[in-house]
Enzyme design. Structure first.
Site, PDB file in Angstrom:
ATOM      1  N   LYS A   1      -3.706   1.822  12.009  1.00 21.90           N
ATOM      2  CA  LYS A   1      -2.767   0.759  12.405  1.00 21.90           C
ATOM      3  C   LYS A   1      -1.592   1.272  13.220  1.00 21.90           C
ATOM      4  CE  LYS A   1      -0.399   0.828   7.970  1.00 21.90           C
ATOM      5  NZ  LYS A   1      -0.489   0.350   6.607  1.00 21.90           N
TER       6      LYS A   1
ATOM      7  N   ARG B   1       4.087  -4.755  -4.094  1.00 21.83           N
ATOM      8  CA  ARG B   1       3.566  -5.345  -2.880  1.00 21.83           C
ATOM      9  C   ARG B   1       2.267  -6.033  -3.314  1.00 21.83           C
ATOM     10  NH1 ARG B   1       2.411  -2.269   2.829  1.00 21.83           N
ATOM     11  NH2 ARG B   1       0.324  -2.124   1.950  1.00 21.83           N
TER      12      ARG B   1
HETATM   13  C1  LIG Z   1      -0.746   1.453   5.937  1.00 20.04           C
HETATM   14  C2  LIG Z   1      -1.528   1.521   4.704  1.00 20.04           C
HETATM   15  C3  LIG Z   1      -2.020   2.760   4.251  1.00 20.04           C
HETATM   16  C4  LIG Z   1      -1.738   4.051   4.957  1.00 20.04           C
HETATM   17  O1  LIG Z   1      -0.440   4.462   4.732  1.00 20.04           O
HETATM   18  P1  LIG Z   1       0.102   5.877   5.271  1.00 20.04           P
HETATM   19  O2  LIG Z   1       1.461   5.964   4.699  1.00 20.04           O
HETATM   20  O3  LIG Z   1       0.095   5.792   6.743  1.00 20.04           O
HETATM   21  O4  LIG Z   1      -0.814   6.925   4.753  1.00 20.04           O
HETATM   22  C5  LIG Z   1      -2.784   2.754   3.100  1.00 20.04           C
HETATM   23  N1  LIG Z   1      -3.055   1.613   2.425  1.00 20.04           N
HETATM   24  C6  LIG Z   1      -2.604   0.419   2.833  1.00 20.04           C
HETATM   25  C7  LIG Z   1      -2.933  -0.796   2.035  1.00 20.04           C
HETATM   26  C8  LIG Z   1      -1.833   0.334   3.983  1.00 20.04           C
HETATM   27  O5  LIG Z   1      -1.374  -0.869   4.383  1.00 20.04           O
END
Ligand SMILES: *Cc1c(COP(=O)(O)O)cnc(C)c1O
Length: 353
Positions: A36, A129
């Site tokens: 992302k 969350r």
């Molecule tokens: C963005 C996201 C991740 C990855 O997070 P990082 O901090 O970039 O490793 C993992 N799980 C979910 C649900 C996310 O939204």
């Protein structure tokens, strides 16, 4: 349009990803490579694939669509929107879920599509969350999901350090193991995946810091930016796979305090200034529409970021030893938030090195 531009060093991303994949695979943890930050750019996603990630994961279905021709399974990270179920079934294979009503809609669509959609049920361990918090509601959701025709309950997962800042610990992650056993008893079926969070879970390494039943991590910022819990650098990884370059469009000596009666700035704030006398100032052609100035730090020593309006970045260059002139580029390191906005902005050129 050449500038401003974000330089993307693919070999540094490859180095980071290979190192993390090696470490995770040694612990029997599969890696969902999170795309992302770079909006699902297939060129960077291919670096993840070459480095051995097991699946590609993104929070937006639009990004997964861009990667539809890449060979790995696609995981949707954000809870699915009802309004997107048909794209979700068409362009992803597995999703993180917490609402049986949405899973039912996915099941109906999957059935029409002739597909079985995989889901990971999210449990909220306290970060507040996504995920189900109450125990009784977890059991009830499992009961409902397990009956759905075109859904396979692949596993359970959690997400930490995103809203509440709750850190992953042995104690909170071990609760997932208890839930796995509970749910397997409830359904009589094995749960294949225990998805133990994002990059912050890496802070529990080296082994045996992560409880052994965790067999998946969803990693983004560690692979791309070499950062983990609290955005702290992970030893041995590159933190500068991304840098930003912006062009100088003015260099002038000016007072450090504005001249005249002070009202509000472009964003409705009352600015405050320290009087340091006359200073040498530069303007770079980049602004808040692209990136917030607090997400930038100049590579060159002695440069101070004064602020930014929508399209102008203001710098104090009095203390630098470099002899910059109009038309030169200045280079900046980026925070995670800075990368996110630069990689998303259509005004920032993406340049691969
Ligand atoms: C963005 C996201 C991740 C990855 O997070 P990082 O901090 O970039 O490793 C993992 N799980 C979910 C649900 C996310 O939204």
């Amino acid at each position: 349009m050449e500038y401003p531009r974000i330089n993307i060093n693919l070999s540094k991303i490859k180095f980071n990803t290979e190192a993390m994949v090696r470490q995770c695979h040694q612990l029997n943890i599969e890696v969902a490579g999170v795309t992302k930050l770079f909006c699902g750019n297939p060129q960077i996603a291919e670096v993840y694939i070459d480095s051995g990630v097991d699946l590609l994961a993104d929070s937006r279905i639009e990004n997964l669509m861009k990667m539809k021709d890449l060979p790995l399974p696609k995981m949707l990270l954000r809870l699915p929107m009802m309004s997107q179920v048909s794209d979700i079934i068409a362009y992803s294979d597995i999703g993180l879920v917490s609402e049986p009503v949405t899973v039912q809609a996915l099941s109906d669509e999957a059935q029409r599509y002739g597909k079985v959609y995989k889901v990971i049920l999210m449990i909220d361990l306290g970060d507040l969350r996504e995920g189900i918090f109450h125990e009784e509601e977890i059991r009830q959701a499992v009961d409902e999901i397990i009956k759905m025709k075109s859904i396979s309950l692949e596993g359970i997962g959690t997400n930490l350090t995103c809203y509440g800042g709750v850190k992953p610990t042995w104690e909170n992650l071990i609760r997932l193991k208890n839930w796995k056993e509970c749910i397997e008893k409830q359904t009589g079926q094995p749960l294949r995946v225990i998805s133990g969070g994002n990059g912050s879970t890496l802070s529990l390494l080296p082994a045996p810091g992560i409880p052994a039943h965790i067999n998946q991590l969803r990693l983004g910022s560690s692979l791309t930016m070499g950062i983990g819990l609290n955005d702290e650098p992970i030893k041995g990884l590159y933190q500068d796979a991304f840098t930003l370059e912006a062009e100088i469009v003015e260099i002038r000596e000016k007072p450090s305090k504005p001249v005249g009666e002070i009202g509000l700035d472009a964003f409705g704030n009352q600015p405050v200034f320290e009087d340091k006398g006359f200073r040498r100032r530069a303007i770079c052609a980049i602004g808040r529409q692209d990136i917030h100035p607090e997400h930038l730090s100049p590579v060159e020593h002695g440069i101070i970021i004064l602020g930014a309006s929508s399209d102008h970045l203001l710098l104090d260059i009095t203390e630098t030893t470099e002899d910059s002139k109009v038309g030169d580029m200045l280079t900046f390191y980026l925070t995670y938030g800075g990368c996110l906005s630069a990689l998303t902005s259509p005004y920032v050129q993406k340049y691969y090195v």
